[in-house]
Scaffold this motif. Structure first.
Motif, PDB file in Angstrom:
ATOM      1  N   MET A  65       1.521  -1.417   0.130  1.00  0.00           N
ATOM      2  CA  MET A  65      -0.003   0.045  -0.288  1.00  0.00           C
ATOM      3  C   MET A  65       0.807   1.428  -0.028  1.00  0.00           C
ATOM      4  O   MET A  65       0.350   1.668   0.162  1.00  0.00           O
ATOM      5  N   ASP A  66       2.004   0.958  -0.237  1.00  0.00           N
ATOM      6  CA  ASP A  66       2.983   2.312   0.389  1.00  0.00           C
ATOM      7  C   ASP A  66       2.654   3.783  -0.652  1.00  0.00           C
ATOM      8  O   ASP A  66       2.618   3.188  -2.479  1.00  0.00           O
ATOM      9  N   GLY A  67       2.029   4.413  -0.314  1.00  0.00           N
ATOM     10  CA  GLY A  67       2.340   4.980  -1.745  1.00  0.00           C
ATOM     11  C   GLY A  67       0.240   5.143  -2.449  1.00  0.00           C
ATOM     12  O   GLY A  67       0.243   6.058  -3.211  1.00  0.00           O
ATOM     13  N   LEU A  68      -0.189   4.107  -1.965  1.00  0.00           N
ATOM     14  CA  LEU A  68      -1.607   4.389  -1.986  1.00  0.00           C
ATOM     15  C   LEU A  68      -1.901   4.581  -1.130  1.00  0.00           C
ATOM     16  O   LEU A  68      -1.924   4.189   0.125  1.00  0.00           O
ATOM     17  N   ASN A  69      -3.090   5.224  -1.676  1.00  0.00           N
ATOM     18  CA  ASN A  69      -4.334   5.295  -0.166  1.00  0.00           C
ATOM     19  C   ASN A  69      -5.812   4.360  -0.685  1.00  0.00           C
ATOM     20  O   ASN A  69      -5.967   4.856  -1.619  1.00  0.00           O
ATOM     21  N   MET A  94     -15.811  -7.994   4.864  1.00  0.00           N
ATOM     22  CA  MET A  94     -15.207  -8.302   3.731  1.00  0.00           C
ATOM     23  C   MET A  94     -15.598  -8.482   2.730  1.00  0.00           C
ATOM     24  O   MET A  94     -16.808  -6.855   2.782  1.00  0.00           O
ATOM     25  N   VAL A  95     -14.380  -8.241   1.215  1.00  0.00           N
ATOM     26  CA  VAL A  95     -14.704  -7.755   0.385  1.00  0.00           C
ATOM     27  C   VAL A  95     -15.927  -8.947  -0.265  1.00  0.00           C
ATOM     28  O   VAL A  95     -15.740  -9.855  -0.418  1.00  0.00           O
ATOM     29  N   THR A  96     -16.906  -8.100  -1.187  1.00  0.00           N
ATOM     30  CA  THR A  96     -17.929  -8.619  -1.828  1.00  0.00           C
ATOM     31  C   THR A  96     -17.633  -8.743  -3.046  1.00  0.00           C
ATOM     32  O   THR A  96     -18.165  -9.537  -3.729  1.00  0.00           O
ATOM     33  N   HIS A  97     -16.748  -7.652  -3.336  1.00  0.00           N
ATOM     34  CA  HIS A  97     -16.809  -7.807  -4.924  1.00  0.00           C
ATOM     35  C   HIS A  97     -15.321  -6.207  -5.120  1.00  0.00           C
ATOM     36  O   HIS A  97     -15.471  -5.357  -4.605  1.00  0.00           O
ATOM     37  N   ILE A  98     -14.780  -6.918  -6.446  1.00  0.00           N
ATOM     38  CA  ILE A  98     -13.802  -5.574  -6.699  1.00  0.00           C
ATOM     39  C   ILE A  98     -13.339  -5.759  -8.172  1.00  0.00           C
ATOM     40  O   ILE A  98     -13.501  -7.145  -9.094  1.00  0.00           O
ATOM     41  N   GLY A  99     -12.904  -3.999  -8.704  1.00  0.00           N
ATOM     42  CA  GLY A  99     -13.551  -4.405  -9.523  1.00  0.00           C
ATOM     43  C   GLY A  99     -12.231  -3.520 -10.292  1.00  0.00           C
ATOM     44  O   GLY A  99     -10.773  -4.208  -9.600  1.00  0.00           O
ATOM     45  N   ARG A 100     -11.934  -2.375 -11.451  1.00  0.00           N
ATOM     46  CA  ARG A 100     -10.463  -2.395 -11.789  1.00  0.00           C
ATOM     47  C   ARG A 100      -9.995  -1.287 -10.516  1.00  0.00           C
ATOM     48  O   ARG A 100      -8.124  -1.881  -9.931  1.00  0.00           O
ATOM     49  N   SER A 101     -10.336  -0.286  -9.810  1.00  0.00           N
ATOM     50  CA  SER A 101      -9.752   0.277  -8.968  1.00  0.00           C
ATOM     51  C   SER A 101     -10.537   0.641  -7.982  1.00  0.00           C
ATOM     52  O   SER A 101     -10.143   1.272  -6.747  1.00  0.00           O
ATOM     53  N   SER A 102     -11.372  -0.342  -7.836  1.00  0.00           N
ATOM     54  CA  SER A 102     -12.413  -0.120  -6.578  1.00  0.00           C
ATOM     55  C   SER A 102     -12.943  -1.093  -5.923  1.00  0.00           C
ATOM     56  O   SER A 102     -13.108  -2.050  -6.456  1.00  0.00           O
ATOM     57  N   PHE A 103     -13.432  -1.265  -4.802  1.00  0.00           N
ATOM     58  CA  PHE A 103     -14.381  -2.316  -4.608  1.00  0.00           C
ATOM     59  C   PHE A 103     -15.751  -2.012  -3.017  1.00  0.00           C
ATOM     60  O   PHE A 103     -15.208  -1.208  -3.192  1.00  0.00           O
ATOM     61  N   GLU A 104     -15.952  -2.993  -3.079  1.00  0.00           N
ATOM     62  CA  GLU A 104     -17.074  -2.684  -1.921  1.00  0.00           C
ATOM     63  C   GLU A 104     -16.955  -3.806  -0.504  1.00  0.00           C
ATOM     64  O   GLU A 104     -15.941  -4.939  -0.652  1.00  0.00           O
ATOM     65  N   VAL A 105     -17.260  -3.455   0.001  1.00  0.00           N
ATOM     66  CA  VAL A 105     -17.385  -4.110   1.871  1.00  0.00           C
ATOM     67  C   VAL A 105     -18.783  -4.010   2.332  1.00  0.00           C
ATOM     68  O   VAL A 105     -19.233  -3.067   2.367  1.00  0.00           O
ATOM     69  N   LEU A 106     -18.677  -4.862   2.583  1.00  0.00           N
ATOM     70  CA  LEU A 106     -20.309  -5.326   3.290  1.00  0.00           C
ATOM     71  C   LEU A 106     -18.743  -5.368   4.772  1.00  0.00           C
ATOM     72  O   LEU A 106     -18.166  -6.922   4.971  1.00  0.00           O
ATOM     73  N   GLN A 107     -20.223  -5.015   5.503  1.00  0.00           N
ATOM     74  CA  GLN A 107     -19.344  -4.767   7.283  1.00  0.00           C
ATOM     75  C   GLN A 107     -20.551  -5.431   8.371  1.00  0.00           C
ATOM     76  O   GLN A 107     -21.747  -4.351   7.409  1.00  0.00           O
ATOM     77  N   HIS A 132      -6.264   4.406  -9.117  1.00  0.00           N
ATOM     78  CA  HIS A 132      -5.143   3.337  -9.441  1.00  0.00           C
ATOM     79  C   HIS A 132      -5.954   1.816  -9.628  1.00  0.00           C
ATOM     80  O   HIS A 132      -6.266   1.679  -8.541  1.00  0.00           O
ATOM     81  N   ALA A 133      -5.503   1.279 -10.191  1.00  0.00           N
ATOM     82  CA  ALA A 133      -5.848  -0.015 -10.485  1.00  0.00           C
ATOM     83  C   ALA A 133      -5.309  -1.174  -9.162  1.00  0.00           C
ATOM     84  O   ALA A 133      -4.243  -1.603  -8.024  1.00  0.00           O
ATOM     85  N   VAL A 134      -6.016  -2.131  -8.591  1.00  0.00           N
ATOM     86  CA  VAL A 134      -5.938  -3.176  -7.607  1.00  0.00           C
ATOM     87  C   VAL A 134      -5.579  -3.765  -8.108  1.00  0.00           C
ATOM     88  O   VAL A 134      -5.144  -4.865  -9.179  1.00  0.00           O
ATOM     89  N   PRO A 135      -3.502  -3.382  -7.071  1.00  0.00           N
ATOM     90  CA  PRO A 135      -2.840  -4.757  -7.100  1.00  0.00           C
ATOM     91  C   PRO A 135      -3.020  -6.234  -7.173  1.00  0.00           C
ATOM     92  O   PRO A 135      -4.118  -6.539  -6.003  1.00  0.00           O
ATOM     93  N   ASP A 136      -2.910  -7.051  -7.773  1.00  0.00           N
ATOM     94  CA  ASP A 136      -3.039  -8.695  -7.728  1.00  0.00           C
ATOM     95  C   ASP A 136      -3.141  -9.071  -6.498  1.00  0.00           C
ATOM     96  O   ASP A 136      -4.193  -9.776  -5.997  1.00  0.00           O
ATOM     97  N   GLU A 137      -1.827  -9.314  -5.668  1.00  0.00           N
ATOM     98  CA  GLU A 137      -1.951  -9.667  -4.725  1.00  0.00           C
ATOM     99  C   GLU A 137      -2.673  -8.748  -3.758  1.00  0.00           C
ATOM    100  O   GLU A 137      -3.424  -9.479  -2.748  1.00  0.00           O
ATOM    101  N   ILE A 138      -2.952  -7.888  -3.690  1.00  0.00           N
ATOM    102  CA  ILE A 138      -4.181  -7.053  -2.603  1.00  0.00           C
ATOM    103  C   ILE A 138      -5.168  -7.838  -3.492  1.00  0.00           C
ATOM    104  O   ILE A 138      -6.512  -8.269  -2.240  1.00  0.00           O
ATOM    105  N   ARG A 139      -5.496  -7.968  -4.243  1.00  0.00           N
ATOM    106  CA  ARG A 139      -6.772  -8.738  -4.547  1.00  0.00           C
ATOM    107  C   ARG A 139      -6.827 -10.115  -4.102  1.00  0.00           C
ATOM    108  O   ARG A 139      -7.782  -9.892  -3.577  1.00  0.00           O
ATOM    109  N   ARG A 140      -5.990 -10.289  -4.024  1.00  0.00           N
ATOM    110  CA  ARG A 140      -5.706 -12.207  -4.441  1.00  0.00           C
ATOM    111  C   ARG A 140      -6.330 -11.710  -2.103  1.00  0.00           C
ATOM    112  O   ARG A 140      -7.194 -12.679  -1.971  1.00  0.00           O
ATOM    113  N   HIS A 141      -5.792 -10.793  -1.512  1.00  0.00           N
ATOM    114  CA  HIS A 141      -5.758 -10.891   0.318  1.00  0.00           C
ATOM    115  C   HIS A 141      -7.406 -10.440   0.400  1.00  0.00           C
ATOM    116  O   HIS A 141      -7.687 -11.148   0.616  1.00  0.00           O
TER     117      HIS A 141
END
Length: 152
Positions: A65-69, A94-107, A132-141
């Motif tokens: 996440m260095d440099g990302l917000n 929990m993350v329910t969906h990830i797009g290119r640079s966005s994601f949905e969180v259910l809580q 910024h596009a969600v990096p693959d490793e963050i997406r997997r996590h």
């Protein structure tokens, strides 16, 4: 002309603790209460924010996440029951969906195993103020891919 209020179903389904991968614990403070002595809506929103931050608590993800917000573009909260001081609440996310640079969180905010509030947050990953596009490793996590080296 008395109108009978129309009952609408909640927009989030009933939530159970076993749905969630990421957890945060918050101790209720007297300062979280309002004049009616229940925990106020602003405090619940802060607890949800803490829960979202747990998504990025793993050291491997923090490094990525260095440099990302992350910013919240939309937050919808449903309050199911009052919460009173003192005590603790657990926030499941929990993350329910990830797009290119966005994601949905259910809580869910839980007290003694009961969901007292639920929320959906639409988040955007930014770098230098731009999506910024969600990096693959963050997406997997975030999605719980067991091949992720970040863990939970």
């Amino acid at each position: 002309m008395n109108q009978v209020p129309v009952s609408r179903p909640p927009s989030t389904p009933p939530l159970a603790p076993e749905q969630f991968r990421f957890w945060s614990l918050e101790k209720l403070r007297n300062a979280d209460t309002d004049q009616f002595r229940h925990v106020n809506n602003a405090a619940i929103a802060s607890f949800l924010e803490s829960g979202r931050m747990e998504l990025f608590a793993a050291p491997a993800i923090s490094r990525l996440m260095d440099g990302l917000n992350v910013v919240v573009g939309r937050l919808s909260i449903e309050f199911h029951t009052e919460v009173f001081y003192p005590g603790e609440v657990n926030i499941g996310s929990m993350v329910t969906h990830i797009g290119r640079s966005s994601f949905e969180v259910l809580q869910g905010v839980f007290r003694d195993g009961t969901c007292v509030a639920s929320a959906t947050a639409s988040c955007v990953l930014l770098q230098a103020g731009k999506p910024h596009a969600v990096p693959d490793e963050i997406r997997r996590h975030l999605l719980g891919d067991p091949s992720s080296s970040a863990g939970t």
